[in-house]
Design an enzyme around this catalytic site. Structure first.
Site, PDB file in Angstrom:
ATOM      1  N   LYS A 150       1.005  -1.320  -0.032  1.00  0.00           N
ATOM      2  CA  LYS A 150      -0.104  -0.049  -0.016  1.00  0.00           C
ATOM      3  C   LYS A 150       0.908   1.141   0.096  1.00  0.00           C
ATOM      4  CE  LYS A 150      -4.316   1.511   2.155  1.00  0.00           C
ATOM      5  NZ  LYS A 150      -5.550   1.420   3.098  1.00  0.00           N
TER       6      LYS A 150
ATOM      7  N   GLU B 253     -19.685  -4.077  10.228  1.00  0.00           N
ATOM      8  CA  GLU B 253     -20.533  -3.250  11.090  1.00  0.00           C
ATOM      9  C   GLU B 253     -21.641  -3.841  11.812  1.00  0.00           C
ATOM     10  OE1 GLU B 253     -18.572  -0.544   8.171  1.00  0.00           O
ATOM     11  OE2 GLU B 253     -19.814  -2.745   7.831  1.00  0.00           O
TER      12      GLU B 253
ATOM     13  N   ARG C  47     -25.564  -0.793   7.376  1.00  0.00           N
ATOM     14  CA  ARG C  47     -25.464  -2.341   7.096  1.00  0.00           C
ATOM     15  C   ARG C  47     -25.651  -3.071   8.541  1.00  0.00           C
ATOM     16  NH1 ARG C  47     -20.869  -2.752   3.239  1.00  0.00           N
ATOM     17  NH2 ARG C  47     -19.714  -4.239   4.966  1.00  0.00           N
TER      18      ARG C  47
END
Length: 622
Positions: free
Chosen positions: A281, A365, A393
């Site tokens: 990353k 979540e 969610r």
């Protein structure tokens, strides 16, 4: 028109590049990514890590026909650059410009919108099944990574896709955010041997030859079983192979020639395939490589140093995190939960101060709410800090795991209202409506930092059952009140019209009242502090006097506070006119929040004009 119908409309020019030209293209793209995102802001580190992988995909597949589903969608910038939008990258996430996520209405190359996470495999499987049903010919690829594999939905998709028996390619972009690396020298050596082009070529020809007759197929089955037994003995057991995937990897995600060869091989396999790609990353930009979390989502910065061009001021998220840390110091029952958003929700200090009371569940979540329910049931005081758009969610868990037993779970609902540049998938425009449907729920809406502190304290220590404290992205406005204990308050007295709002939108309403005063209109301004359960007594008294209600809010139209107030007025037999100013029934695009408010008539001038319209008065120069 089906995807097959457009097959010849786009020519995959990248397939013509040799390896050296491809690597040069990657270097140029990486440079342009840094230059553009340094001006527009956006998701940088994840895109820098996906450059070679994206170029390799486009060398092998034609995404105008083949379906490439992103997960998470913020790693799509290189894809946009390769599909006719390179010259528009300077408009990325800007008002009227291209979106920061895949958007099918923007390009035929964007197969599916992707602003949340963990759904790509299920979506790709649906596309593969549709292809089979409709007897069409194209490939389906799910590119999943950057933590999306921490979400349970991804495993539901993998479980179904692995046993589907048809062509689907899942590419796991593993940048250290999803799964841990393989360990062991033998495992590493054998994995590399299995991915050598010579081995893959031999394997492809061997399978074709042995599949030519019954004897060959029988021999192949025996040798395949022997190979599988040896592999399971010498290599770590692959969860993906157990699910039914042909597993390839791990592969160096920055080796463009190797990636291209592996993808060409995977493309020919008529079965579920999972390609495990290891990437870094922030690759190629030292500040992002050294601090990938800081460069996940960035504001404009100096591309030479990586430093922000403008120091970020105080914001609601930081105040929330600081206040929660202070309150946790007063009561050992207080704990914090996040779903892979420690920095975004302002919880870094809490995590450092109380590591034993800080829990990051990953992009899950629903699991966060269920876990918080379990903690509350056993006497803890859990606070789940979550963006409004991602809390959606968890709706089922709010109902069944929290509300039925009236458990004291506190929600810090961040990014409530318009969030700006991330657009449709990230605006927090629905929580006011859906949280109101949760029995026993209390919803508080601070309009200043001081009120956030007061309301968070109240939510934890003075209320019971589920409580949500919702606050916007960014900083406070001119209103700096420190109240919040009363359900509603009058901020300005007037006799001609009642203006109602909550949260930081109250600043625009106060500005509208000032503009109206210049027009000879005396507006009464009512600020709602508690949205659910809604106490309309103060508003009713005001409208009995003024005869006109205008409710302004950064929320969708259906289920908004204005609708509820209008219904209360009707039921109470209070005559008068009502005008609702909100975000409408659709989705709001990306762009600076100030510009979006202007278009929605939610800024001071827009509210003023709406008020004058309902009052039947012309407008003069303010």
């Amino acid at each position: 028109m089906t995807v097959t119908d457009v097959k010849n409309q786009y020519e995959p020019l990248l397939s013509r590049l040799n390896d050296q030209e491809g690597e040069a293209l990657c270097a140029r793209m990486r440079q342009e990514l840094v230059e553009n995102v340094s001006k527009t802001g956006g998701h940088l580190a994840s895109n820098l890590g996906a450059v070679e992988l994206t170029v390799a995909i486009h060398r092998v597949f034609d995404t105008s026909v083949d379906r490439l589903v992103f997960d998470v969608g913020h790693q799509c910038y290189p894809h946009k650059m390769l599909t006719g939008r390179r010259e528009k990258m300077s408009t990325l996430r800007q008002y009227g410009g291209i979106a920061g996520f895949p958007k099918p209405s923007e390009s035929v190359h964007d197969a599916f919108i992707a602003g949340h996470a963990s759904n790509s495999v299920a979506v790709a499987l649906g596309m593969a099944r549709a292809r089979t049903m409709l007897e069409e010919d194209y490939k389906v690829i799910a590119l999943i990574g950057d933590g999306a594999l921490t979400g349970g939905l991804s495993y539901e998709g993998l479980s179904n896709a692995g046993e589907c028996g048809q062509q689907i390619l899942v590419i796991l972009n593993d940048n250290g955010m999803s799964i841990t690396p393989n360990v062991g020298g033998i495992a590493d050596h054998l994995a590399k041997q299995r991915l050598k082009p010579q081995y893959l070529t031999f394997k492809k020809h061997y399978r074709r030859i042995m599949n030519a007759n019954a004897l060959g197929r029988a021999v192949y089955r025996v040798t395949h079983r022997i190979k599988q037994a040896l592999k399971q003995t010498l290599l770590p057991c692959s969860m993906f192979e157990d699910m039914g995937f042909h597993y390839l990897g791990p592969v160096d995600g920055h080796n463009l020639p190797l990636l291209t060869k592996i993808l060409r091989y995977a493309k020919e396999l008529d079965e579920p395939v999972l390609l495990h790609v290891k990437t870094v990353k922030g690759k190629g930009f030292t500040p992002a490589e050294e601090n990938p979390d800081s460069f996940h989502g960035v504001a404009p910065f100096d591309p030479a140093t990586g430093k922000a061009k403008r120091e970020a001021g105080e914001n609601f998220s930081a105040v929330f995190g600081r206040t929660l840390t202070r309150l946790a110091g007063q009561d050992r029952r207080v704990c914090a939960v996040t779903a892979a958003m420690t920095g975004g929700t302002g919880l870094e200090r809490f995590a450092q101060t109380f590591p034993d009371r800080f829990f990051d569940v990953g992009i899950a979540e629903g699991a966060a709410v269920s876990m918080a329910a379990g903690m509350a049931k056993q006497g803890a005081l859990p606070v789940f800090a979550v963006y409004s758009t991602f809390l959606q969610r968890s709706y089922d868990m709010l109902l069944h795991d929290v509300a039925i037993d009236n458990l004291h779970v506190v929600l810090g609902v961040d990014r409530a209202g318009l969030v700006g540049d991330d657009g449709e998938t990230h605006h927090g425009l629905f929580d006011v409506a859906y949280l109101d449907t949760v029995p026993n729920m209390t919803v508080l809406a601070p309009a200043s930092f001081a009120e956030l502190e007061v309301m968070l304290n109240r939510a934890l220590f003075h209320l019971s059952g589920p409580v949500a404290v919702r606050y916007p992205r960014g900083g406070e406005g001119a209103y700096l009140g420190s109240g919040g204990e009363e359900p509603a308050v009058i901020l300005r007295r007037g006799s001609d019209i009642t203006l109602v709002s909550y949260g930081t939108e109250i600043n625009d309403v106060l500005e509208a009242a000032r503009l109206l005063e210049a027009q000879g209109v005396q507006a009464e301004v009512v600020k709602i502090n508690q949205l659910t359960p809604l106490d309309s007594e103060l508003v009713e008294r005001s409208v009995r006097k003024t005869g006109v209600l205008l409710a302004a809010e950064e929320q969708c139209a259906q289920g908004c506070i204005g609708q509820r107030l209008a219904a209360r007025l009707e039921l109470s037999g209070i005559p008068g006119k009502t005008v609702l100013v909100n975000c409408g029934k659709g989705f709001v695009p990306h762009g600076a929040a100030s510009l979006l408010k202007r278009d929605l008539s939610l800024d001071g001038m827009g509210i003023c004009k709406k008020a004058l319209e309902v009052l039947g008065r012309g407008q003069t120069e303010a």
